[in-house]
Enzyme design. Structure first.
Site, mmCIF file in Angstrom:
data_model
loop_
_atom_site.group_PDB
_atom_site.id
_atom_site.type_symbol
_atom_site.label_atom_id
_atom_site.label_comp_id
_atom_site.label_asym_id
_atom_site.label_seq_id
_atom_site.Cartn_x
_atom_site.Cartn_y
_atom_site.Cartn_z
ATOM 1 C CB ALA A 63 -32.014 -31.780 34.643
ATOM 2 N N GLY A 106 -29.074 -27.363 35.992
ATOM 3 C CA GLY A 106 -28.108 -27.903 35.029
ATOM 4 C C GLY A 106 -27.632 -26.847 34.042
ATOM 5 C CD GLU A 109 -25.533 -28.687 38.169
ATOM 6 O OE1 GLU A 109 -26.545 -28.981 37.500
ATOM 7 O OE2 GLU A 109 -25.151 -29.350 39.146
ATOM 8 C CD GLU A 129 -30.056 -27.874 40.672
ATOM 9 O OE1 GLU A 129 -29.992 -26.824 41.334
ATOM 10 O OE2 GLU A 129 -29.330 -28.107 39.687
HETATM 11 N N1 CAA Z 1 -37.549 -28.981 32.561
HETATM 12 C C1 CAA Z 1 -38.622 -29.234 31.786
HETATM 13 N N2 CAA Z 1 -39.428 -28.284 31.308
HETATM 14 C C2 CAA Z 1 -39.151 -27.012 31.638
HETATM 15 C C3 CAA Z 1 -38.050 -26.664 32.442
HETATM 16 C C4 CAA Z 1 -37.233 -27.724 32.921
HETATM 17 N N3 CAA Z 1 -36.130 -27.513 33.659
HETATM 18 N N4 CAA Z 1 -38.023 -25.325 32.586
HETATM 19 C C5 CAA Z 1 -39.097 -24.852 31.907
HETATM 20 N N5 CAA Z 1 -39.776 -25.873 31.331
HETATM 21 C C6 CAA Z 1 -41.001 -25.821 30.537
HETATM 22 C C7 CAA Z 1 -42.220 -25.559 31.398
HETATM 23 O O1 CAA Z 1 -42.689 -26.744 31.999
HETATM 24 C C8 CAA Z 1 -43.179 -24.997 30.379
HETATM 25 O O2 CAA Z 1 -43.697 -26.053 29.631
HETATM 26 P P1 CAA Z 1 -45.271 -26.055 29.209
HETATM 27 O O3 CAA Z 1 -45.390 -24.933 28.231
HETATM 28 O O4 CAA Z 1 -45.451 -27.408 28.575
HETATM 29 O O5 CAA Z 1 -46.052 -25.842 30.454
HETATM 30 C C9 CAA Z 1 -42.258 -24.200 29.465
HETATM 31 O O6 CAA Z 1 -40.952 -24.720 29.645
HETATM 32 C C10 CAA Z 1 -42.225 -22.733 29.814
HETATM 33 O O7 CAA Z 1 -41.883 -22.629 31.174
HETATM 34 P P2 CAA Z 1 -42.421 -21.437 32.110
HETATM 35 O O8 CAA Z 1 -43.849 -21.170 31.809
HETATM 36 O O9 CAA Z 1 -42.078 -21.788 33.520
HETATM 37 O O10 CAA Z 1 -41.515 -20.238 31.536
HETATM 38 P P3 CAA Z 1 -41.136 -18.858 32.228
HETATM 39 O O11 CAA Z 1 -40.506 -18.063 31.149
HETATM 40 O O12 CAA Z 1 -42.295 -18.292 32.976
HETATM 41 O O13 CAA Z 1 -40.039 -19.220 33.337
HETATM 42 C C11 CAA Z 1 -38.017 -20.325 34.122
HETATM 43 C C12 CAA Z 1 -38.750 -19.643 32.945
HETATM 44 C C13 CAA Z 1 -37.758 -19.319 35.237
HETATM 45 C C14 CAA Z 1 -36.708 -20.852 33.565
HETATM 46 C C15 CAA Z 1 -38.913 -21.458 34.675
HETATM 47 O O14 CAA Z 1 -39.357 -22.265 33.582
HETATM 48 C C16 CAA Z 1 -38.229 -22.368 35.654
HETATM 49 O O15 CAA Z 1 -38.076 -22.026 36.816
HETATM 50 N N6 CAA Z 1 -37.807 -23.606 35.197
HETATM 51 C C17 CAA Z 1 -37.283 -24.624 36.047
HETATM 52 C C18 CAA Z 1 -35.876 -24.307 36.558
HETATM 53 C C19 CAA Z 1 -35.357 -25.431 37.442
HETATM 54 O O16 CAA Z 1 -35.912 -25.761 38.462
HETATM 55 N N7 CAA Z 1 -34.207 -26.033 37.040
HETATM 56 C C20 CAA Z 1 -33.565 -27.093 37.760
HETATM 57 C C21 CAA Z 1 -33.878 -28.395 37.098
HETATM 58 S S1 CAA Z 1 -33.209 -29.782 37.965
HETATM 59 C C22 CAA Z 1 -31.592 -29.852 37.465
HETATM 60 O O17 CAA Z 1 -31.135 -29.060 36.677
HETATM 61 C C23 CAA Z 1 -30.779 -30.988 38.044
HETATM 62 C C24 CAA Z 1 -29.317 -30.950 37.704
HETATM 63 O O18 CAA Z 1 -28.515 -30.458 38.471
HETATM 64 C C25 CAA Z 1 -28.777 -31.549 36.496
#
Ligand code: CAA
Length: 255
Positions: A63, A106, A109, A129
């Site tokens: 998400a 997500g 999921e 999460e």
């Molecule tokens: N939401 C919004 N933006 C996100 C994102 C997310 N889930 N994942 C990555 N981005 C954005 C980052 O904020 C960053 O944006 P900026 O350039 O503006 O700073 C850009 O994408 C690049 O991200 P990274 O620098 O972190 O990229 P990376 O290649 O080093 O790492 C990754 C990739 C491992 C996927 C890392 O981005 C990450 O851990 N993302 C979050 C994963 C997460 O926590 N997901 C759970 C979300 S909550 C959910 O999903 C609830 C549900 O059940 C529905």
């Protein structure tokens, strides 16, 4: 366009999430577009099987955290995210997820909404999460435990740590692991193979596997028996069995 739909030969559709700058995070716009596409594909007689994929580095990072970091419970209730997941959850045709890179939160999921998951060797699946102070909100606590069992699911959910594709395959979260460069091609081949088979039988199998697993066994067996009997009213059953007996390839019509 953050989500691209391509209709391919062989009654296959390919849906690609393409928002690499945000690691394919599932913004509201992405989820609404996915909902729209899956609603259309469900009604499209020219499509018998669909493939859902992301980019070569990420399937989906979950998400959109930026869009919910300041949300209150009421905001989340009013967003009613379940409305955009419903057309994918209820998609009646076989759905194959082709996963390269991260399938997190997500994104994991979303992959679990598919019927078959083809993963690249470098793919990683996780429910992180808990690391941002929430819990999975699109079926992660439920579909994951049904796929891999309590003890593997608890470890993934409680630590937030991702698992590599091979480990995911060993625990039953992935159908098949292939080299990263072959993921989409393999998923599309498989989709074509399935789409060439009687689509009504494929839909019934999907329905029974999904509905039956939440029912008592005896009730699920009754459902299966009725669906099995119903197949004998299809032209594809007559053709399939006639072709077998006449030692020729079948020509299915989907009726
Ligand atoms: N939401 C919004 N933006 C996100 C994102 C997310 N889930 N994942 C990555 N981005 C954005 C980052 O904020 C960053 O944006 P900026 O350039 O503006 O700073 C850009 O994408 C690049 O991200 P990274 O620098 O972190 O990229 P990376 O290649 O080093 O790492 C990754 C990739 C491992 C996927 C890392 O981005 C990450 O851990 N993302 C979050 C994963 C997460 O926590 N997901 C759970 C979300 S909550 C959910 O999903 C609830 C549900 O059940 C529905």
């Amino acid at each position: 366009m953050d989500v691209v739909l391509e209709r391919l030969p062989g009654a296959v559709a390919c849906v690609r999430i393409d928002r690499p700058e945000a690691r394919n995070a599932l913004s509201r716009a992405v989820r609404e577009r996915l909902a729209e596409i899956f609603t259309d594909l469900a009604a499209d007689d020219g499509v018998s099987c669909a493939v859902l994929t992301g980019t070569d580095k990420v399937f989906a990072a979950g998400a959109d955290i930026k869009a919910m970091s300041n949300a209150q419970p009421v905001d989340m209730m009013l967003r009613a995210g379940e409305r955009t997941w419903a057309p994918i959850k209820d998609f009646p045709k076989p759905l194959i997820a082709a996963v390269n890179g991260f399938a997190l939160g997500g994104g994991c999921e979303l992959a679990m909404h598919a019927d078959i998951i083809i993963a690249g060797e470098g793919a990683r699946f996780g429910q992180p999460e808990i690391k941002v102070g929430i819990i999975p909100g699109a079926g992660g606590t439920q579909r994951l435990v049904r796929a891999v069992g309590k003890f593997k699911a608890m470890k993934i959910l409680l630590t937030g740590e991702p698992v590599m594709a091979r480990d995911a395959e060993a625990m039953g979260l992935v159908s098949e692991v292939v080299p990263d460069a072959e993921v989409l091609e393999r998923a599309i081949d498989l989709a074509r193979q399935i789409a060439a088979l009687p689509p009504l039988a494929a839909r019934k199998i999907k329905e029974l596997v999904l509905q039956g697993s939440d029912l008592p066994l005896e009730s699920a067996l009754v459902l299966e028996r009725h669906a099995f009997q119903l197949m004998f009213g299809t032209a594809d059953q007559k053709e399939g069995m006639a072709a077998f007996l006449e030692k020729r390839p079948p020509s299915f019509t989907g009726r």
